[in-house]
Design a protein around this motif. Sequence first.
Motif, PDB file in Angstrom:
ATOM      1  N   ASP A  99     137.821  36.196  43.215  1.00 53.83           N
ATOM      2  CA  ASP A  99     136.678  36.336  44.292  1.00 53.83           C
ATOM      3  C   ASP A  99     136.359  37.882  43.831  1.00 53.83           C
ATOM      4  OD1 ASP A  99     134.436  36.022  45.707  1.00 53.83           O
ATOM      5  OD2 ASP A  99     135.485  35.674  47.540  1.00 53.83           O
ATOM      6  N   LEU A 100     135.097  38.348  44.097  1.00 58.39           N
ATOM      7  CA  LEU A 100     134.808  39.645  44.146  1.00 58.39           C
ATOM      8  C   LEU A 100     135.291  40.713  45.243  1.00 58.39           C
ATOM      9  CD1 LEU A 100     132.887  41.928  42.925  1.00 58.39           C
ATOM     10  CD2 LEU A 100     130.958  40.991  44.046  1.00 58.39           C
ATOM     11  N   ILE A 101     135.942  41.416  45.197  1.00 59.59           N
ATOM     12  CA  ILE A 101     136.319  42.359  46.202  1.00 59.59           C
ATOM     13  C   ILE A 101     135.303  43.493  46.632  1.00 59.59           C
ATOM     14  CG2 ILE A 101     138.386  43.642  47.430  1.00 59.59           C
ATOM     15  CD1 ILE A 101     140.091  42.080  45.414  1.00 59.59           C
ATOM     16  N   GLU A 102     134.709  43.173  47.770  1.00 62.69           N
ATOM     17  CA  GLU A 102     133.505  44.201  47.843  1.00 62.69           C
ATOM     18  C   GLU A 102     133.139  44.369  49.014  1.00 62.69           C
ATOM     19  OE1 GLU A 102     130.269  43.470  48.419  1.00 62.69           O
ATOM     20  OE2 GLU A 102     130.417  41.347  48.974  1.00 62.69           O
ATOM     21  N   ILE A 141     126.810  38.209  42.343  1.00 64.91           N
ATOM     22  CA  ILE A 141     127.157  37.921  40.873  1.00 64.91           C
ATOM     23  C   ILE A 141     125.954  37.265  40.141  1.00 64.91           C
ATOM     24  CG2 ILE A 141     128.818  36.635  39.457  1.00 64.91           C
ATOM     25  CD1 ILE A 141     130.911  36.740  41.811  1.00 64.91           C
ATOM     26  N   ARG A 142     125.491  36.488  40.546  1.00 66.67           N
ATOM     27  CA  ARG A 142     124.198  35.807  39.723  1.00 66.67           C
ATOM     28  C   ARG A 142     123.294  36.685  39.479  1.00 66.67           C
ATOM     29  NH1 ARG A 142     126.001  31.991  43.584  1.00 66.67           N
ATOM     30  NH2 ARG A 142     126.984  29.918  42.839  1.00 66.67           N
ATOM     31  N   ARG A 143     122.886  37.375  40.552  1.00 63.64           N
ATOM     32  CA  ARG A 143     121.576  38.322  40.538  1.00 63.64           C
ATOM     33  C   ARG A 143     121.994  39.555  39.241  1.00 63.64           C
ATOM     34  NH1 ARG A 143     121.249  40.121  46.239  1.00 63.64           N
ATOM     35  NH2 ARG A 143     119.822  41.743  45.586  1.00 63.64           N
ATOM     36  N   SER A 144     123.438  39.926  39.008  1.00 63.56           N
ATOM     37  CA  SER A 144     123.858  40.941  38.153  1.00 63.56           C
ATOM     38  C   SER A 144     123.507  40.623  36.924  1.00 63.56           C
ATOM     39  CB  SER A 144     125.098  41.167  38.301  1.00 63.56           C
ATOM     40  OG  SER A 144     126.133  40.108  37.855  1.00 63.56           O
ATOM     41  N   SER A 149     119.831  42.033  30.810  1.00 62.09           N
ATOM     42  CA  SER A 149     121.080  42.637  31.145  1.00 62.09           C
ATOM     43  C   SER A 149     121.887  42.324  29.898  1.00 62.09           C
ATOM     44  CB  SER A 149     121.932  42.035  32.285  1.00 62.09           C
ATOM     45  OG  SER A 149     121.910  40.685  32.110  1.00 62.09           O
ATOM     46  N   GLY A 150     121.795  41.122  29.205  1.00 57.79           N
ATOM     47  CA  GLY A 150     122.601  41.049  28.045  1.00 57.79           C
ATOM     48  C   GLY A 150     123.704  40.029  28.623  1.00 57.79           C
ATOM     49  N   PHE A 151     123.748  39.573  29.673  1.00 57.52           N
ATOM     50  CA  PHE A 151     124.596  38.791  30.373  1.00 57.52           C
ATOM     51  C   PHE A 151     124.167  37.290  30.795  1.00 57.52           C
ATOM     52  CE2 PHE A 151     126.594  43.013  30.365  1.00 57.52           C
ATOM     53  CZ  PHE A 151     127.686  42.931  29.693  1.00 57.52           C
ATOM     54  N   LEU A 152     124.853  36.430  30.906  1.00 56.68           N
ATOM     55  CA  LEU A 152     124.617  35.008  31.756  1.00 56.68           C
ATOM     56  C   LEU A 152     125.481  34.854  32.683  1.00 56.68           C
ATOM     57  CD1 LEU A 152     125.837  32.435  30.380  1.00 56.68           C
ATOM     58  CD2 LEU A 152     124.280  33.026  28.689  1.00 56.68           C
ATOM     59  N   VAL A 153     125.163  34.253  33.732  1.00 56.54           N
ATOM     60  CA  VAL A 153     126.122  33.691  34.696  1.00 56.54           C
ATOM     61  C   VAL A 153     126.137  32.107  34.547  1.00 56.54           C
ATOM     62  CG1 VAL A 153     126.983  33.586  37.157  1.00 56.54           C
ATOM     63  CG2 VAL A 153     125.952  35.708  36.067  1.00 56.54           C
ATOM     64  N   LEU A 334     132.584  30.711  38.859  1.00 58.34           N
ATOM     65  CA  LEU A 334     131.708  31.418  37.974  1.00 58.34           C
ATOM     66  C   LEU A 334     132.076  31.941  36.639  1.00 58.34           C
ATOM     67  CD1 LEU A 334     129.459  32.941  40.949  1.00 58.34           C
ATOM     68  CD2 LEU A 334     128.928  30.979  39.618  1.00 58.34           C
ATOM     69  N   MET A 335     131.469  32.085  35.450  1.00 59.84           N
ATOM     70  CA  MET A 335     131.677  32.926  34.505  1.00 59.84           C
ATOM     71  C   MET A 335     130.577  33.831  34.203  1.00 59.84           C
ATOM     72  SD  MET A 335     134.540  31.773  32.906  1.00 59.84           S
ATOM     73  CE  MET A 335     134.340  32.147  31.366  1.00 59.84           C
ATOM     74  N   VAL A 336     130.795  35.051  34.171  1.00 59.52           N
ATOM     75  CA  VAL A 336     129.902  36.231  33.459  1.00 59.52           C
ATOM     76  C   VAL A 336     130.347  36.283  32.109  1.00 59.52           C
ATOM     77  CG1 VAL A 336     128.918  38.408  33.761  1.00 59.52           C
ATOM     78  CG2 VAL A 336     129.782  37.317  35.665  1.00 59.52           C
TER      79      VAL A 336
END
Length: 378
Positions: A99-102, A141-144, A149-153, A334-336
Amino acid sequence: MSTIQFHTPADIPQDVLGFWRERQRVQDRFMALTAGPEWFRMMALSREGSGVAAIRSREPASLVAVLPLLPMIWSLNLGVAGRCWYRRNLSVLRVCGGDLIEKDVDPRDLTALWRNVTERYPAVQGLWFDHVGSETRGDKIRRSADGASGFLVQSVFRGLPHYRLKLPPAAEEIRRRRSRESLKKIQGRERALSRAAGAECRLVEIRRPLDWEPYVGKIMDLMSHTWQSRRLGHRFDASSLRDVAQAGWLRSFLLLAGESAAAFAFCFQGEGVLVYEQIGYDPAFAKYSPGTILLYRLLDRLYETDTPECVDFGEGEAEYKSLLADEVTSVDGLMVLRRSYGMALLLALHGLGTTLSHGGRAFVRSLAARKRSAGRDA
């Protein structure tokens, strides 16, 4: 603006450790062990390239996110009807704890983090979050990631049930959740297993290296016959036992039928939680349900000494989890990933295989339900 810092497992600053521990307990206190810094350091021992990324906000000056990263190979499988038709191994960084620790991190800061990570590790194709337990964190994470950006989720799974059992005061209360007929059936199968083995079934609790050394050969042989090993190529690593035992968290259980290993549960315990990590059984004993016998035996043992607050069965839809658990949450995977046409095609194939596989299982369950209904009406 924010700053991004990288630390090796040996030089994590105290304020990062403090933020990490505090946020993990707030986000999910039952994950405080396996998503905490001490567990990460143990996991990182044998994984060169592991590290921790921390995002610090400048206005006001404070930590807003921590990402513990472990290099690994993630297998992207195209599987239909129980068969793997295509497999592609991707070099990824798994977020330890999943998980994202934030705390109040901005998705734009995450985008900057993805760029920093992929520049630092050019061979890495993405980051893997396998236990996102909050829609808010998943949304960040999805909005990032977007076209610029050069990335996909990519969603690996969504809404997967995660089961836990908060232990009641006595083991008898757990058994009352099953019908009397079901319990008699389990007891009958245990007696039948004992007769087939020519000796009473015996439960061995494994907590120290000395406990598992006499049985490691039996355990390794048994775990090589699990469906995860046969179909997905997963291999149980004995060093996992050793590392967790040396850290003081190992609490695993082996069911012996005579001299034969009938079932094994790889578990660990800490922060008041027993994690039921992986189960395996000998297919030769399948008709006796050795995994179920082992589960009820170990639940009884938990009440004898060092009783945890909770048993975490993890994700998945195995029937025993839903029958015993009294707390169900849902998690996303999820995969970034680096954005490319080749990656988009691979993910489309993976999604197609997942859809076909889920549809096939749903069809089989529907047929089974119809047969049961027809049998009752006859």
